[in-house]
Write a protein that holds these residues in place. Structure first.
Motif, PDB file in Angstrom:
ATOM      1  N   PRO A 109       0.933  -1.059   0.294  1.00  0.00           N
ATOM      2  CA  PRO A 109       0.028  -0.091  -0.086  1.00  0.00           C
ATOM      3  C   PRO A 109       1.039   1.353   0.113  1.00  0.00           C
ATOM      4  O   PRO A 109       1.969   1.351   0.606  1.00  0.00           O
ATOM      5  CB  PRO A 109      -0.725  -0.131   1.358  1.00  0.00           C
ATOM      6  CG  PRO A 109      -0.663  -1.398   1.721  1.00  0.00           C
ATOM      7  CD  PRO A 109       0.553  -2.276   1.331  1.00  0.00           C
ATOM      8  N   GLU A 110       0.290   2.455  -0.465  1.00  0.00           N
ATOM      9  CA  GLU A 110       1.126   3.570  -0.773  1.00  0.00           C
ATOM     10  C   GLU A 110       1.766   4.182   0.643  1.00  0.00           C
ATOM     11  O   GLU A 110       2.875   4.585   0.519  1.00  0.00           O
ATOM     12  CB  GLU A 110       0.473   4.473  -1.500  1.00  0.00           C
ATOM     13  CG  GLU A 110       1.307   5.878  -1.857  1.00  0.00           C
ATOM     14  CD  GLU A 110       0.525   6.623  -2.613  1.00  0.00           C
ATOM     15  OE1 GLU A 110       0.878   7.869  -2.709  1.00  0.00           O
ATOM     16  OE2 GLU A 110      -0.636   6.432  -3.161  1.00  0.00           O
ATOM     17  N   LYS A 111       1.002   4.127   1.581  1.00  0.00           N
ATOM     18  CA  LYS A 111       1.398   4.582   2.902  1.00  0.00           C
ATOM     19  C   LYS A 111       2.693   3.923   3.397  1.00  0.00           C
ATOM     20  O   LYS A 111       3.420   4.442   3.733  1.00  0.00           O
ATOM     21  CB  LYS A 111       0.240   4.655   3.961  1.00  0.00           C
ATOM     22  CG  LYS A 111       0.591   5.439   5.322  1.00  0.00           C
ATOM     23  CD  LYS A 111      -0.808   5.450   5.839  1.00  0.00           C
ATOM     24  CE  LYS A 111      -0.519   6.292   7.097  1.00  0.00           C
ATOM     25  NZ  LYS A 111      -1.992   6.375   7.746  1.00  0.00           N
ATOM     26  N   GLN A 112       2.524   2.419   3.178  1.00  0.00           N
ATOM     27  CA  GLN A 112       3.724   1.854   3.820  1.00  0.00           C
ATOM     28  C   GLN A 112       4.834   2.016   2.860  1.00  0.00           C
ATOM     29  O   GLN A 112       6.163   1.986   3.321  1.00  0.00           O
ATOM     30  CB  GLN A 112       3.103   0.188   3.664  1.00  0.00           C
ATOM     31  CG  GLN A 112       2.255  -0.190   4.784  1.00  0.00           C
ATOM     32  CD  GLN A 112       1.843  -1.623   4.619  1.00  0.00           C
ATOM     33  OE1 GLN A 112       1.928  -2.077   3.794  1.00  0.00           O
ATOM     34  NE2 GLN A 112       1.586  -2.133   5.886  1.00  0.00           N
ATOM     35  N   ARG A 113       4.754   2.156   1.722  1.00  0.00           N
ATOM     36  CA  ARG A 113       5.638   2.130   0.505  1.00  0.00           C
ATOM     37  C   ARG A 113       6.501   3.519   1.025  1.00  0.00           C
ATOM     38  O   ARG A 113       7.724   3.547   0.966  1.00  0.00           O
ATOM     39  CB  ARG A 113       4.991   2.398  -1.006  1.00  0.00           C
ATOM     40  CG  ARG A 113       5.482   1.188  -1.679  1.00  0.00           C
ATOM     41  CD  ARG A 113       5.225   1.242  -3.210  1.00  0.00           C
ATOM     42  NE  ARG A 113       4.425   2.554  -3.631  1.00  0.00           N
ATOM     43  CZ  ARG A 113       3.142   2.561  -3.890  1.00  0.00           C
ATOM     44  NH1 ARG A 113       2.453   1.306  -4.160  1.00  0.00           N
ATOM     45  NH2 ARG A 113       2.593   3.385  -4.506  1.00  0.00           N
TER      46      ARG A 113
END
Length: 127
Positions: A109-113
């Motif tokens: 997911p973008e936030k984790q990336r």
């Protein structure tokens, strides 16, 4: 005898195909050819026509220019062709581990990336 540009473009096709998780069979079916032809393209044994490269690029979700990025053919001679291809920008993607890392990164997911990216920047600055 293969041409260095055909080899380079073929390697870029293989890299992108692997990054998006396609098998040679799947890519072949998507563009209307047999997987054996994909194998020949990826090794540079057969040249990819402009229209076929267009289909491959569209299927793999990249512009056609992607397959030529980093190639510095004007500086290559018969003696240093392999060295020139290896030194081209983005050749780290020839490493399966690097490709797997990139694919895993974009599967997050973008936030984790973003957090992982920030961590990597901090760690690389320290090293």
């Amino acid at each position: 005898m293969t041409h260095p540009v055909d080899e380079y473009v073929g390697k870029r096709v293989r890299q992108r195909r692997w990054m998006v998780g396609f098998s040679q069979q799947q890519l072949g079916e998507a563009v209307g050819i047999k997987f054996q032809q994909i194998q020949k393209y990826e090794t540079g044994m057969n040249r990819i026509s402009a229209s076929r490269l267009w289909d491959i690029a569209e299927t793999l979700g990249v512009p056609i220019t992607f397959f030529f990025e980093g190639y510095e053919g004007a500086e290559l001679s018969a003696e240093n062709t392999e060295a020139g291809i290896k030194s081209a920008k983005g050749d780290f993607l020839a490493d399966k581990e690097a490709l797997e890392l990139v694919r895993s990164y974009y599967a997050m997911p973008e936030k984790q990336r973003r957090k992982l990216f920030d961590l990597a920047r901090v760690l690389s600055d320290v090293a």
